[in-house]
Write an enzyme that holds these catalytic residues in place. Structure first.
Site, PDB file in Angstrom:
ATOM      1  N   PHE A 166       2.810   0.109  -5.249  1.00  0.00           N
ATOM      2  CA  PHE A 166       3.372  -0.051  -6.605  1.00  0.00           C
ATOM      3  C   PHE A 166       2.586  -1.085  -7.419  1.00  0.00           C
ATOM      4  CE2 PHE A 166       7.499  -0.084  -3.889  1.00  0.00           C
ATOM      5  CZ  PHE A 166       7.286   1.210  -3.458  1.00  0.00           C
ATOM      6  N   HIS A 167       1.281  -1.181  -7.181  1.00  0.00           N
ATOM      7  CA  HIS A 167       0.476  -2.207  -7.840  1.00  0.00           C
ATOM      8  C   HIS A 167      -0.489  -1.587  -8.853  1.00  0.00           C
ATOM      9  CE1 HIS A 167       1.126  -4.765  -3.966  1.00  0.00           C
ATOM     10  NE2 HIS A 167       2.215  -4.691  -4.718  1.00  0.00           N
ATOM     11  N   CYS A 168       0.024  -0.755  -9.722  1.00  0.00           N
ATOM     12  CA  CYS A 168      -0.815  -0.071 -10.724  1.00  0.00           C
ATOM     13  C   CYS A 168      -1.438  -1.100 -11.670  1.00  0.00           C
ATOM     14  CB  CYS A 168       0.027   0.903 -11.524  1.00  0.00           C
ATOM     15  SG  CYS A 168       0.907   2.124 -10.520  1.00  0.00           S
TER      16      CYS A 168
END
Length: 520
Positions: free
Chosen positions: A458-460
């Site tokens: 979830f580290h866009c």
């Protein structure tokens, strides 16, 4: 709240996105009593939502009403799967829905930004903002904050499976460190979380909505609109003058002297493109009239892929979940690392994996725990591109996981590393051994397992990066290149993804952005 702005109302600052960055910006910019500030969030208010506060079951928020529900484009690298890409849809954004790890990475991550043209964004430049953002008891004051809005620290009570990860790392000759937000982030460590012990003794999330926004809500110069989906920017003669957004079911236009996009690395480039800002050829192909050529919008998409599904059977019932189900993590160097740690793992109470994995294996009961390895230095780069002028149409979210063969090889190696950790003596009294995958797989079988079980941390990031070249989207002051009245301040401006969870860096970016935008 919500406040409904008049269509004729004009603000000094209009912030699009009430997430990790947007809440910081709203709080800091509204400190000036003469500045009128509006924060616009697509999701609802966070207050009173028990699911958001409940840190122990954060993963239950994935795919629910407080998640945008985005999915990646399927590719052959992940066997045609469309992967969930959770993004918080609530005040606080993903800081209200994520796993709450609070890390800033390595000095070299940010110095690389400065070396690549993001002057003023090196580690020493950002360190004051990292420190300003947090309150962390017991940390080295050279690196850690003592009176910031975000309350962070390790768990007071840690599960034996987390203690065992620290001991197993030491047994395998890996460093054990006191604080991965200190001088170095390589090694095993008891994890820092942005969470507190609530009045009933439960583990409660401390989002940017709680730490920054709530104390500012009483200010008469700050308005907040929730449940308001933004359709696009208003652009005239090279000047951004406001936004078009839905308020109480009606599409309205709200004006501002300065508009700041803080919608995140997926929605910021999507909104820019919907507004005609991006690569002209791609915009025309999507049925959008170009108004400003910026070919880098939506490109340079980076993320940290992880392997879901490395599950182990405990010898006995693990008891209640402690904290968020984790408590410890490890950053290490694979054989492919150039400098510094390129791999990361966290421990998780309970099984991890998709529906297919759970259908094929018995992962039920309270005797299952997981280690979740992720790739910090992914070489694979993707894009975010709109497909249509319809603001409600799904964009092409294309992270391109495992497209680079070295990424795949590194993740295959991680399978062995994680299984070796749980085979160490530290886990002997806790673990019966692996459930998925079993030990002894061939390289081809491990490769297939990795492709079947890749997900996202979830580290866009990176889709509107800082720089000076023709593909940069914002300048070093975070102003969108070639336009007046528009800035970006979220994870999309990162030139390259740091070796950490991206929440703390995003908050630091927003802290510095508030100063830069106010002074512009």
């Amino acid at each position: 709240m919500p406040v409904v702005p008049s269509p004729a109302a004009a603000y000094d600052y209009l912030i699009v996105g009430g997430g990790a960055a947007g809440c910081v910006l709203a709080a800091r910019l509204s400190e000036d009593p003469d500045a009128r500030v509006l924060l616009v969030e697509a999701g609802p208010d966070h207050r009173g939502v028990r699911e958001v506060l409940d840190a122990a079951h954060w993963d239950a928020l994935i795919g629910g009403p407080y998640d945008h529900g985005y999915r990646s484009a399927p590719t052959e690298h992940v066997l045609g799967r469309a992967l969930a890409m959770p993004r918080g849809k609530v005040l606080g954004g993903s800081s209200s829905t994520n796993a709450m790890l609070w890390y800033r990475g390595n000095r070299a991550d940010y110095d690389a930004w400065a070396d690549a043209g993001a002057t003023g964004w090196g580690f020493d430049d950002l360190l004051p903002y990292f420190r300003r953002s947090e309150t962390r008891a017991g940390g080295d004051p050279e690196f850690r904050g003592v009176d910031g809005p975000m309350r962070v620290g390790p768990l007071a009570d840690v599960h034996p499976i987390a203690h065992a990860l620290i001991a197993a790392s030491a047994d395998r000759g890996l460093p054990v460190i006191d604080d991965a937000n200190g001088a170095d982030n390589e090694g095993a460590v008891y994890a820092d979380y942005n969470a507190i012990v609530g009045p009933d003794g439960s583990f409660e999330r401390w989002s940017t909505a709680r730490g920054y926004l709530e104390p500012a809500l009483a200010r008469p110069n700050l308005d907040v609109v929730v449940d308001s989906r933004v359709h696009g920017l208003v652009v005239a003669a090279g000047v951004v003058t406001g936004i078009r957004h839905v308020v109480c079911g009606e599409l309205v236009t709200t004006s501002a002297s300065r508009v700041v996009l803080a919608a995140g690395a997926l929605d910021t480039p999507r909104l820019l493109q919907l507004s005609g800002i991006g690569d002209p050829g791609r915009l025309v192909g999507a049925g959008i009239r170009p108004v400003h050529a910026l070919p880098g919008v939506g490109e340079n998409f980076q993320d940290h892929p992880l392997i879901l599904g490395m599950n182990f059977r405990a010898r006995a019932d693990l008891g209640p979940v402690i904290g968020n189900g984790g408590g410890a993590m490890l950053n290490w160097r694979s054989s492919y690392a150039a400098a510094g740690p390129d791999m990361h793992t966290v421990v998780a109470h309970g099984s991890r994996g998709d529906e297919a994995l759970h259908a094929a294996h018995d992962l039920s009961g309270n005797r299952v725990f997981a280690l979740v390895p992720g790739l910090y230095r992914s070489r694979s780069v993707g894009w975010v591109r709109v497909r249509s002028a319809d603001p409600d149409a799904a964009a092409d979210f294309h992270p391109n996981y495992l497209a680079d063969p070295t990424d795949l090889a590194t993740m295959v190696e991680a399978v062995d590393t994680v299984q070796d950790l749980v085979a160490a003596s530290a886990y002997a009294e806790l673990s019966e051994g692996p459930i998925t995958p079993v030990r002894g797989l061939s390289r081809e079988e491990k490769t297939q397992f990795v492709r079947q079980n890749i997900g996202t941390f979830f580290h866009c990031s990176g889709t509107a990066r800082i720089g000076t070249d023709e593909l940069a989207v914002v300048d070093t002051g975070l102003k969108v290149r070639g336009l007046e009245g528009l800035w970006v301040a979220d994870a999309s401006v990162m030139p390259s993804i740091p070796t950490c969870n991206t929440q703390a860096p995003t908050v630091a970016i927003a802290e510095r952005a508030a100063e830069l935008i106010a002074a512009a």
